[in-house]
Write an enzyme that holds these catalytic residues in place. Structure first.
Site, PDB file in Angstrom:
ATOM      1  N   ARG A 274       0.804  -1.224   0.000  1.00  0.00           N
ATOM      2  CA  ARG A 274       0.000   0.000   0.000  1.00  0.00           C
ATOM      3  C   ARG A 274       0.835   1.271   0.000  1.00  0.00           C
ATOM      4  NH1 ARG A 274      -4.908  -1.791   4.113  1.00  0.00           N
ATOM      5  NH2 ARG A 274      -6.112  -2.928   2.554  1.00  0.00           N
ATOM      6  N   LEU A 372      -8.377  -7.171  10.711  1.00  0.00           N
ATOM      7  CA  LEU A 372      -9.479  -7.901  11.342  1.00  0.00           C
ATOM      8  C   LEU A 372      -8.972  -9.212  11.941  1.00  0.00           C
ATOM      9  CD1 LEU A 372     -12.456  -7.368   8.844  1.00  0.00           C
ATOM     10  CD2 LEU A 372     -11.890  -6.080  10.897  1.00  0.00           C
TER      11      LEU A 372
END
Length: 529
Positions: A274, A372
């Site tokens: 990213r 998560l």
């Protein structure tokens, strides 16, 4: 004043996973600043990474995690995370969690940036957080788990021995409330609200990190901030997240000349880590060019990405044209409250899990869809630890609790918008010493101090005060680390410096009202007035 066994501050996936582990043995209170759904977990479009594919392995997932984190992470903790995470995701599948399936009934495994295999499980296409949060909520006992909503935790309370034994909050009318428990867990998320453009929920503003810092907890890796490459950009502002899974399905990044901007930048192109993609888009926009996600190659886009489709329609972006305007925004902080492998901090009785914690997992840049996973794993681990060790109701209960005096009144002389603009300008995606020092001087010129006992008139003033604290910690760390690594990109030090900085951490702590900066595994310490 209310008493309970365990207080959890925050209502995301880590908090709910912890609560369901504890509810058979203890009474649990969950305190959240807004509503239960007001957090990043609920908004999460991307899925949960786990090595469930036929060819995938724990080792491959671990290597991808360490590579994305530029080898700043703890290899043993990463492997343990993947091992536990795989088991937990399989358990959720067996429980009936609504993960998406292929036509043959097998799990649908997606691909995202920097992953070497298809290993991302999703729910509802791009609504994983919403579905998983609902699944966890359905497992909680109303008799054993109490929710306190709309109250902002603004001070951790310790007894005379330094043991964390409670929290003070302000409700929306600014009334003060007191809560007391032998164990307090911070699960408050990250710092997205420190920047004007963010994928985070507006309530996510670094409260937990500021709370812990003021109480004397150690924080680390605050310079490593991940900017998500693709937020919807309309009318000069970001309007929501465009999941990395869109690029995983084949979307290309084009500038307004029709050029594919990731060509020649990284062999993974749009699925590079990213920080590489975000930097590339940022540089294009600095040249005055707009950047778009070309989704024309994705079949059944509206079926695969219903929430993104709704977001685009809401903001007037015609999906049928196949071009979504995007820009980077603050997404995730790899640093936070320093914890051990179960979530304990250096303050007895205080724990941290999820994004608010620096667990050694993400290194300098988080691998997509590992967040998560971290919440599920550390929620379960801390639950197992507390269940095994028990809660001694007689320990550390301060008889003076509820009669604690406030500190000296403070006044915040600036607005949050001013701080956010200064952060993106001076300590944003690409940084350099001159700009960061300018911002640090401005922060230190404010008539504010590190004050453990806070006396502010309103939640809004506390909110800005906490932003000031976190901004200072991020800026100080970013100045000291003289290299580029992962989410920390410096124009004046563009390369990684492994000789000086590989696996070397900066540890920050409130030292009697002064900022103490330690260099991990070194004998250097600086204390700033």
């Amino acid at each position: 004043m209310k008493k309970t066994d365990i207080i959890i501050i925050g209502s995301g996936i880590a908090a709910l996973q912890l609560a369901r582990q504890l509810q058979d043995q203890f009474y649990v209170m969950i305190i959240t600043k807004e509503e239960i759904e007001s957090g990043n977990s609920y908004l999460a479009q991307g899925g949960i990474a786990a090595p469930l594919g036929f060819k995938d392995t724990v080792q491959a997932h671990s290597e991808d995690t360490l590579e994305a984190g530029r080898y700043h992470g703890d290899a043993n903790r990463v492997t343990e995370l993947i091992l536990d995470g795989k088991r937990i995701v399989e358990s959720l599948v067996n429980e009936g969690a609504p993960f998406d399936r292929e036509r043959d009934g097998g799990l649908s495994l997606g691909m995202e940036g920097a992953h070497s295999e298809h290993r991302i499980v999703h729910c509802g296409g791009d609504q994983t957080g919403k579905y998983v949060i609902k699944h966890l909520l359905e497992t909680l006992s109303e008799k054993k788990v109490e929710f306190i909503t709309g109250e902002m935790a603004y001070e951790l309370v310790k007894d005379d021995s330094g043991y964390c034994c409670g929290v003070k909050t302000k409700d929306k009318s600014d009334a003060i409330r007191y809560y007391y428990a032998p164990h307090v867990v911070l699960a408050t998320g990250g710092i997205g609200g420190l920047y004007p453009a963010t994928s985070n929920h507006p309530a996510v503003t670094g409260d937990g990190m500021a709370l812990a810092f003021l109480a004397g907890a150690k924080l680390s890796d605050m310079e490593f901030i991940q900017f998500h490459p693709t937020l919807l950009w309309m009318n000069g502002k970001t309007c929501g997240l465009i999941s990395e899974a869109v690029r995983g399905e084949g979307a290309h990044l084009l500038n307004d000349r029709g050029e594919r901007i990731m060509d020649g930048v990284d062999p993974f192109l749009e699925l590079a880590p990213r920080h590489i993609v975000a930097e590339c888009i940022f540089k294009e926009r600095q040249k005055g060019r707009n950047v778009y996600l070309d989704i024309s190659r994705i079949e059944d886009f509206q079926t695969k990405f219903p929430s993104i489709t709704s977001l685009c329609i809401k903001h007037g972006v015609p999906i049928e044209d196949g071009m979504i305007p995007v820009a980077p925004g603050c997404h995730f902080i790899m640093g936070g409250i320093l914890t051990d492998s179960v979530g304990r901090t250096n303050i007895p009785g205080l724990y941290a899990i999820g994004e608010v914690a620096c667990s050694g997992i993400h290194g300098a840049n988080r691998l997509a869809s590992n967040s998560l996973l971290e919440g599920l794993v550390y929620g379960e681990r801390l639950g197992a630890f507390l269940n095994q060790n028990g809660v001694n109701q007689a320990l550390h209960f301060s008889p003076a609790f509820g009669q604690i005096k406030g500190g000296e009144p403070l006044h915040v002389p600036f607005q949050s918008e001013e701080l956010k603009e200064r952060m993106i300008h001076h300590v944003g995606i690409i940084r350099e010493e001159e700009g960061m020092i300018t911002h640090l001087k401005w922060l230190r010129q404010q008539p504010l101090t590190f004050q453990e006992h806070i006396d502010f008139n309103s939640r809004e003033e506390i909110h800005i005060y906490f932003l000031w604290i976190v901004s200072l910690l991020v800026t100080e760390s970013a100045i000291v680390r003289t290299e580029s690594r992962g989410g920390h990109i410096r124009a004046d030090f563009p390369q990684e410096d492994n000789d000086k900085w590989l696996k070397r951490k900066l540890v920050l702590q409130n030292n009697e009202g002064r900022l103490k900066v330690e260099y991990d595994e070194q004998n250097e310490t600086k204390i700033y007035a």
